[in-house]
Motif scaffolding. Structure first.
Motif, mmCIF file in Angstrom:
data_model
loop_
_atom_site.group_PDB
_atom_site.id
_atom_site.type_symbol
_atom_site.label_atom_id
_atom_site.label_comp_id
_atom_site.label_asym_id
_atom_site.label_seq_id
_atom_site.Cartn_x
_atom_site.Cartn_y
_atom_site.Cartn_z
ATOM 1 N N SER A 29 0.826 -1.207 0.000
ATOM 2 C CA SER A 29 0.000 0.000 0.000
ATOM 3 C C SER A 29 0.868 1.267 0.000
ATOM 4 O O SER A 29 0.574 2.219 -0.701
ATOM 5 C CB SER A 29 -0.938 -0.002 1.208
ATOM 6 O OG SER A 29 -0.184 -0.082 2.402
ATOM 7 N N ARG A 85 1.134 5.370 -11.567
ATOM 8 C CA ARG A 85 -0.323 5.457 -11.698
ATOM 9 C C ARG A 85 -1.023 4.846 -10.490
ATOM 10 O O ARG A 85 -2.076 5.325 -10.084
ATOM 11 C CB ARG A 85 -0.787 4.812 -12.991
ATOM 12 C CG ARG A 85 -0.390 5.644 -14.223
ATOM 13 C CD ARG A 85 -0.871 5.028 -15.499
ATOM 14 N NE ARG A 85 -2.305 5.025 -15.622
ATOM 15 C CZ ARG A 85 -3.026 6.010 -16.176
ATOM 16 N NH1 ARG A 85 -2.418 7.085 -16.620
ATOM 17 N NH2 ARG A 85 -4.327 5.908 -16.260
ATOM 18 N N LYS A 86 -0.440 3.806 -9.902
ATOM 19 C CA LYS A 86 -1.017 3.213 -8.687
ATOM 20 C C LYS A 86 -0.980 4.222 -7.544
ATOM 21 O O LYS A 86 -1.938 4.356 -6.786
ATOM 22 C CB LYS A 86 -0.259 1.953 -8.301
ATOM 23 C CG LYS A 86 -0.765 1.280 -7.048
ATOM 24 C CD LYS A 86 0.149 0.119 -6.688
ATOM 25 C CE LYS A 86 -0.088 -0.326 -5.281
ATOM 26 N NZ LYS A 86 0.643 0.409 -4.282
ATOM 27 N N LYS A 88 -1.133 7.371 -7.789
ATOM 28 C CA LYS A 88 -2.116 8.424 -8.072
ATOM 29 C C LYS A 88 -3.538 7.886 -8.142
ATOM 30 O O LYS A 88 -4.458 8.616 -8.521
ATOM 31 C CB LYS A 88 -1.766 9.123 -9.398
ATOM 32 C CG LYS A 88 -0.477 9.904 -9.335
ATOM 33 C CD LYS A 88 -0.206 10.584 -10.661
ATOM 34 C CE LYS A 88 1.071 11.396 -10.586
ATOM 35 N NZ LYS A 88 1.321 12.106 -11.844
ATOM 36 N N ASN A 89 -3.714 6.613 -7.817
ATOM 37 C CA ASN A 89 -5.031 5.947 -7.838
ATOM 38 C C ASN A 89 -5.692 6.014 -9.217
ATOM 39 O O ASN A 89 -6.889 6.251 -9.325
ATOM 40 C CB ASN A 89 -5.960 6.518 -6.764
ATOM 41 C CG ASN A 89 -5.463 6.190 -5.383
ATOM 42 O OD1 ASN A 89 -4.984 5.088 -5.143
ATOM 43 N ND2 ASN A 89 -5.554 7.150 -4.480
ATOM 44 N N LYS A 90 -4.905 5.797 -10.252
ATOM 45 C CA LYS A 90 -5.426 5.746 -11.619
ATOM 46 C C LYS A 90 -5.389 4.299 -12.083
ATOM 47 O O LYS A 90 -4.626 3.479 -11.569
ATOM 48 C CB LYS A 90 -4.582 6.622 -12.544
ATOM 49 C CG LYS A 90 -4.702 8.099 -12.240
ATOM 50 C CD LYS A 90 -3.960 8.914 -13.275
ATOM 51 C CE LYS A 90 -4.156 10.392 -13.021
ATOM 52 N NZ LYS A 90 -3.473 11.197 -14.029
ATOM 53 N N THR A 92 -4.515 0.874 -13.944
ATOM 54 C CA THR A 92 -3.227 0.360 -14.431
ATOM 55 C C THR A 92 -3.371 -0.900 -15.279
ATOM 56 O O THR A 92 -2.361 -1.489 -15.653
ATOM 57 C CB THR A 92 -2.303 0.043 -13.241
ATOM 58 O OG1 THR A 92 -2.938 -0.917 -12.404
ATOM 59 C CG2 THR A 92 -1.969 1.286 -12.447
#
Length: 121
Positions: A29, A85-86, A88-90, A92
């Protein structure tokens, strides 16, 4: 032991450690420190891969090793894109698919070329 001969083992060791660190960082996390260590391994992979690429010129396989070098850069790029990207919670998903495709392609090329090791022989 000659550096360039030993760099094959060094190169394999660095990308194995980098893939393990990447998977741990992708599943963790909070992985900011681990991400920085992984970036160091990206640099080591590129340096040892460059040394192998220079040695490959003796085999007359420069184009094939050049393709492998580019595929390796794409694998590193996908690893970095997934982690950024993970964070930034985008999404993947596309990058995971591209990572797997590029990883299998670079492994195939790496083990098929003259300096590679054959697991089936």
């Amino acid at each position: 032991m000659d550096f360039l001969t030993g760099s094959t083992h060094l190169h394999v060791t660095t990308w194995v450690v980098a893939i393990i660190l990447f998977l741990i960082a992708a599943l963790a996390s909070k992985s900011k420190g681990l991400h920085m260590v992984l970036r160091l391994f990206y640099i080591l992979i590129i340096i040892t891969g460059g040394a192998l690429f220079i040695e490959a010129m003796d085999y007359g396989q420069g184009m094939n090793y050049g393709i492998k070098f580019l595929l390796g850069i794409l694998v590193i790029g996908m690893m970095e894109m997934i982690l950024v990207r993970k964070a930034k919670n985008k999404p993947t998903t596309v990058f995971w698919i591209l990572f797997v495709i590029f990883l299998f392609a670079v492994l195939y090329y790496g083990f098929k070329l003259p300096m590679g090791q054959s697991f089936l022989a």
